[in-house]
Design a protein around this motif. Structure first.
Motif, PDB file in Angstrom:
ATOM      1  N   ALA A 184      33.049  -6.908  18.579  1.00 22.59           N
ATOM      2  CA  ALA A 184      32.625  -6.858  17.171  1.00 22.59           C
ATOM      3  C   ALA A 184      33.831  -6.673  16.257  1.00 22.59           C
ATOM      4  O   ALA A 184      33.956  -7.359  15.233  1.00 22.59           O
ATOM      5  N   VAL A 185      34.717  -5.768  16.628  1.00 21.73           N
ATOM      6  CA  VAL A 185      35.895  -5.529  15.785  1.00 21.73           C
ATOM      7  C   VAL A 185      36.796  -6.759  15.803  1.00 21.73           C
ATOM      8  O   VAL A 185      37.357  -7.140  14.769  1.00 21.73           O
ATOM      9  N   GLN A 186      36.892  -7.387  16.945  1.00 20.94           N
ATOM     10  CA  GLN A 186      37.667  -8.640  17.019  1.00 20.94           C
ATOM     11  C   GLN A 186      37.088  -9.689  16.083  1.00 20.94           C
ATOM     12  O   GLN A 186      37.809 -10.359  15.356  1.00 20.94           O
ATOM     13  N   HIS A 187      35.748  -9.821  16.102  1.00 16.21           N
ATOM     14  CA  HIS A 187      35.084 -10.794  15.230  1.00 16.21           C
ATOM     15  C   HIS A 187      35.297 -10.457  13.773  1.00 16.21           C
ATOM     16  O   HIS A 187      35.517 -11.339  12.944  1.00 16.21           O
ATOM     17  N   LEU A 240      36.846 -12.662  10.735  1.00 20.16           N
ATOM     18  CA  LEU A 240      36.074 -13.024   9.548  1.00 20.16           C
ATOM     19  C   LEU A 240      36.773 -12.651   8.245  1.00 20.16           C
ATOM     20  O   LEU A 240      36.451 -13.183   7.193  1.00 20.16           O
ATOM     21  N   ILE A 241      37.665 -11.706   8.324  1.00 18.97           N
ATOM     22  CA  ILE A 241      38.344 -11.242   7.116  1.00 18.97           C
ATOM     23  C   ILE A 241      39.406 -12.275   6.731  1.00 18.97           C
ATOM     24  O   ILE A 241      40.114 -12.790   7.596  1.00 18.97           O
ATOM     25  N   LEU A 280      31.406 -17.732  12.478  1.00 18.44           N
ATOM     26  CA  LEU A 280      32.689 -17.041  12.599  1.00 18.44           C
ATOM     27  C   LEU A 280      33.835 -17.883  12.036  1.00 18.44           C
ATOM     28  O   LEU A 280      34.873 -17.355  11.668  1.00 18.44           O
ATOM     29  N   LYS A 281      33.598 -19.176  11.965  1.00 16.17           N
ATOM     30  CA  LYS A 281      34.662 -20.043  11.463  1.00 16.17           C
ATOM     31  C   LYS A 281      34.776 -19.962   9.942  1.00 16.17           C
ATOM     32  O   LYS A 281      35.770 -20.365   9.356  1.00 16.17           O
ATOM     33  N   HIS A 335      25.973  -6.632  17.759  1.00 14.49           N
ATOM     34  CA  HIS A 335      27.331  -6.230  17.398  1.00 14.49           C
ATOM     35  C   HIS A 335      27.343  -5.424  16.107  1.00 14.49           C
ATOM     36  O   HIS A 335      28.042  -4.424  15.990  1.00 14.49           O
ATOM     37  N   ARG A 336      26.541  -5.869  15.151  1.00 15.06           N
ATOM     38  CA  ARG A 336      26.485  -5.179  13.855  1.00 15.06           C
ATOM     39  C   ARG A 336      26.017  -3.738  14.047  1.00 15.06           C
ATOM     40  O   ARG A 336      26.539  -2.803  13.462  1.00 15.06           O
TER      41      ARG A 336
END
Lengths: 185, 180
Positions: free
Chosen positions: A160-163, A167-168, A93-94, A125-126
């Motif tokens: 998931a949406v938070q992640h 990531l974007i 995630l980083k 999550h995916r």
């Protein structure tokens, strides 16, 4: 119900399912595994397994749902074999996701970025993201599809949406409230 | 009266329009007055729109390869007809290069011929007589030229007994008639 079962085991009806459902299955498979060739193989395997287990199809759900269930199991097995099923989510995630190819439009760039980011999520999550935003299922339908409670589905979706947002790349304001995004060039 | 936590818990159902009429009215009333929840709702709607659009855009070009469709159809018919596997193997054999197919046929013929002629050759060896080395009233001794093994045959009553324990079977014995 017996009639549906009898019908689905006929090869020509399965062939019809290939024609009507294969493209949708392929797109889901692609979003779940992130690779087009793997997705093609998974869909082929899905139909061949469907042929073998057609007698187990109860007919109380749509044929696509049944096929998706087979695809889902194959995807999970495939990702587990590749060692991509379990990973240190916090580590990946980083890292930000940047597509390496050039895109004709910002929309294409954005789409590729999001699909790339999707692959960084955990399989659970995916999966809910694909079911919610690609398959356009309601919460209770997702819960029934993956065999979880509605609360679990909502929790997974939220994180998931938070992640995905994390990531974007920051220059892509993808989740602006007005539904637009801006790319800094 | 619905509070922020209640609304956030029902946000997805609100968007899915699966709340009861009463709860939905409460939710609608809540976001009229709560800018934070209104913003959360708009944010989720924006994310939904963007993700749907992006996923459609990223996958719209995908289609199952024609070869794969044919493979699936072949897989279906192969499982429907059990004999299809044999036919498939035969077709594959027939479609092999001529040299490979010819060599396979020659190999099979050679194997069959060698198997068919093996017992006959053994029979010929058995029926080849050796020279009688020694002959008495009750027994004769013969030399078997093939393996150079010696056998002693003795007449006992009406039967002829081979007293020599030998693994060789290529012996020929000629027992003289008992004198009257």
């Amino acid at each position: 119900m017996a009639e549906v079962e009898r019908e689905i085991t006929q090869p020509h009806n399965l062939q019809e399912l290939v024609e009507t459902e294969a493209a949708r299955l392929l797109r889901s498979a692609y979003l779940l595994c992130g690779d087009e060739t793997e997705a093609q193989d998974l869909v082929q395997e899905t139909f061949l397994q469907a042929r073998k287990s057609a007698h187990r199809f109860r007919g109380d759900s749509a044929a696509y749902t049944w096929l998706y269930g087979i695809l889902r199991n194959l995807c999970r097995r495939h990702l587990r074999k590749q060692g991509r099923f379990v990973f240190e989510e916090e580590l990946v995630l980083k890292q930000s996701v940047q597509p390496s190819v050039t895109f004709e439009s910002d929309q294409e760039f954005c789409a590729a970025t999001l699909v790339g980011a999707l692959q960084r999520l955990s399989a659970e999550h995916r999966e809910v993201v694909v079911l919610r935003y690609y398959e356009r299922l309601k919460i209770e339908q997702i819960a029934a599809r993956i065999g979880a409670t509605k609360g679990t589905v909502k929790s997974r979706l939220h994180y998931a949406v938070q992640h995905l947002q994390g990531l974007i790349p920051e220059e892509l304001n993808l989740f602006a409230a007005d539904g637009t995004y801006h790319r800094v060039t | 009266m619905m509070n922020c936590e209640d609304f956030r818990n029902r946000l997805y159902e609100y968007l899915d329009e699966t709340l009861s009429a009463e709860v939905e009215a409460e939710a609608r009333k809540h976001i009229e007055h709560c800018s934070a929840c209104r913003y959360a709702l708009q944010r989720e709607e924006a994310a939904t729109g963007l993700l749907r659009l992006s996923f459609d855009r990223a996958t719209t070009h995908l289609a199952l390869r024609p070869q794969l469709v044919r493979d699936i159809a072949r897989g279906f018919s192969a499982e429907t007809r059990p004999w299809h596997g044999w036919r498939q193997r035969w077709q594959r054999f027939v479609s092999m290069p001529v040299g490979v197919a010819g060599a396979s046929v020659v190999l099979v013929v050679v194997l069959v011929l060698s198997f068919a002629t093996r017992p006959r050759r053994a029979l010929e060896r058995i029926t080849t007589p050796g020279a009688v080395q020694h002959e008495t009233h009750q027994a004769c001794v013969i030399e078997v030229p093939i393996r150079t093994q010696t056998h002693v045959f003795r007449r006992q009553g009406g039967a002829v007994v081979d007293e020599t324990v030998s693994s060789a079977a290529f012996a020929y014995a000629k027992i003289p008639e008992q004198p009257q």
